[in-house]
Motif scaffolding. Structure first.
Motif, short mmCIF file in Angstrom:
data_model
loop_
_atom_site.label_atom_id
_atom_site.label_comp_id
_atom_site.label_asym_id
_atom_site.label_seq_id
_atom_site.Cartn_x
_atom_site.Cartn_y
_atom_site.Cartn_z
N PRO A 1 0.84 -1.21 0.00
CA PRO A 1 0.00 0.00 0.00
C PRO A 1 0.87 1.25 0.00
N GLY A 2 0.59 2.17 -0.89
CA GLY A 2 1.41 3.36 -1.07
C GLY A 2 2.24 3.29 -2.33
N ASN A 3 2.54 2.07 -2.81
CA ASN A 3 3.21 1.89 -4.11
C ASN A 3 2.26 2.18 -5.26
N ASN B 1 1.93 0.32 -11.15
CA ASN B 1 1.65 -0.56 -10.01
C ASN B 1 0.28 -0.25 -9.43
N SER B 2 -0.52 -1.31 -9.20
CA SER B 2 -1.90 -1.05 -8.83
C SER B 2 -2.41 -1.86 -7.65
N ALA B 3 -2.03 -3.13 -7.54
CA ALA B 3 -2.64 -3.98 -6.51
C ALA B 3 -1.71 -5.12 -6.13
N LYS B 4 -2.02 -5.72 -4.99
CA LYS B 4 -1.33 -6.93 -4.56
C LYS B 4 -2.33 -7.83 -3.85
N VAL B 5 -2.02 -9.12 -3.83
CA VAL B 5 -2.83 -10.07 -3.08
C VAL B 5 -2.26 -10.13 -1.67
N SER B 6 -3.02 -9.61 -0.70
CA SER B 6 -2.50 -9.47 0.66
C SER B 6 -2.34 -10.81 1.37
N SER B 7 -3.04 -11.85 0.89
CA SER B 7 -2.97 -13.15 1.55
C SER B 7 -1.82 -14.01 1.04
N ALA B 8 -1.01 -13.46 0.13
CA ALA B 8 0.10 -14.23 -0.44
C ALA B 8 1.30 -13.33 -0.62
N GLU B 9 2.47 -13.93 -0.75
CA GLU B 9 3.69 -13.18 -0.98
C GLU B 9 4.06 -13.21 -2.47
#
Length: 371
Positions: A230-232, A248-256
């Motif tokens: 978050p912030g990227n 850059n828009s999103a990431k899956v928070s439950s995985a690395e």
């Protein structure tokens, strides 16, 4: 009877007192620890020590005793053009009281005269205040020129000249396994212009995201294992030559290692028009269509190997008048292959209302006059 009632009543109040103490303790834990972990940058503003940016950008200098790498070279080239963005929005709470909510994100300068690309969820048309933090230490107000929630993209502008800019790459040429470098402001401006690196893990990914309490699908994304937090959001995803290939828009928070970026090519025609005319008006084709990554979610009988499937059509729009119908599969527009919705939008973004395009489908070829 009265004595019995009085004694029972006292017991009830004692239980209420104990429950209140326990509730206060739990509430304190939630308020002081759990809630901030989930709500910073969403509902709660980041703490002051996480908001405060450095006074100015420190130029990357590679000592002669240190061998330069691709990552250090890209960082030196691009960092001056990466900005921090702080926005203020007004929301309504459970009791219908209005309050200001502050969020942080990233962006990158595409023109020396202050044009900046970022995400719609970072800076949108509803943002009451947008502030940009430059690498040279200046803090300037910005206005939103264009925003598209369905693409999660926006272009903002500050009043400045002679600014450092990024070089835009070609996201159509990105391949799995190539190096990927992300620059942005994770967890607030205290960690501004952090650099992470990895590879392109996959292309043409589609994910479901929630924006303004509504679910939407981001299509044809670049997947990377370069750390994105978050912030990227809104910052550049770069290739080994330091060219921007994604936002850059999103990431899956439950995985690395599952980060996603919007291909840069979709915003290029929008940026070109805004730089030339100061605004952008999309041409209207009048169809609802899906590519092979999405079509199966809506109709399991649709089996696409190429093209985009027309699921619905505006009967008063230009495509219907030209002879296109639901069930047709668009293969190309003006001779350019169309295999994803992002490519279709990219082609249309380069057109103007009134332009005539040649649309080839699996059944016919028609001329569509865009509105």
């Amino acid at each position: 009877m009265n004595g019995y009632y009085y004694k029972n009543k006292s017991g009830v109040w004692w239980l209420v007192f104990i429950a209140a103490i326990i509730g206060a303790f739990i509430g304190g834990v939630v308020t002081s620890y759990i809630a901030p972990q989930y709500l910073y940058g969403k509902v709660l503003p980041y703490p002051p020590d996480m908001q405060a940016p450095a006074k100015s950008y420190t130029k990357v200098i590679i000592p002669e005793t240190v061998k330069a790498t691709v990552t250090t070279a890209v960082a030196e080239k691009v960092m001056p053009a990466v900005v921090g963005i702080v926005t203020v929005d007004v929301t309504t709470d459970f009791f219908f009281r209005t309050r200001q909510v502050e969020g942080t994100g990233s962006g990158f300068i595409i023109d020396p005269n202050g044009y900046i690309v970022t995400n719609n969820h970072v800076a949108s048309k509803t943002s009451r205040k947008v502030t940009v933090y430059l690498a040279d230490g200046r803090t300037l107000p910005a206005r939103v020129l264009w925003a598209d929630p369905s693409l999660d993209l926006s272009i903002i502008k500050i009043n400045a000249t002679d600014l450092p800019t990024v070089e835009l790459g070609d996201s159509d040429k990105v391949v799995v396994g190539q190096q990927a470098i992300a620059i942005g402001n994770p967890l607030g401006l205290r960690f501004e212009r952090s650099v992470t690196s990895g590879i392109i893990s996959a292309v043409n990914r589609s994910i479901m995201v929630k924006e303004d309490s509504r679910n939407s699908i981001l299509e044809n994304l670049l997947q990377t294992d370069a750390s994105i937090n978050p912030g990227n959001s809104g910052g550049p995803l770069l290739d080994a030559q330091g060219r921007v290939v994604g936002i850059n828009s999103a990431k899956v928070s439950s995985a690395e290692g599952l980060g996603f970026a919007i291909p840069i090519n979709i915003v290029k025609p929008v940026a070109q028009k805004i730089l030339k005319t100061g605004s952008f008006k999309p041409a209207y084709m009048g169809i609802v269509a899906y590519d092979r990554e999405i079509a199966g979610y809506f109709d399991e009988n649709v089996k696409l190997t190429k093209g985009v499937y027309i699921a619905d059509i505006d009967k008063s729009g230009p495509s219907y008048k030209a002879g296109l119908r639901p069930g047709d599969v668009i293969l190309s527009i003006d001779g350019k292959p169309v295999n994803t919705m992002l490519k279709l939008k990219e082609i249309l973004f380069a057109k103007n209302p009134g332009d005539v395009v040649t649309v080839k489908t699996d059944k016919k070829t028609v001329e569509v006059k865009l509105q």
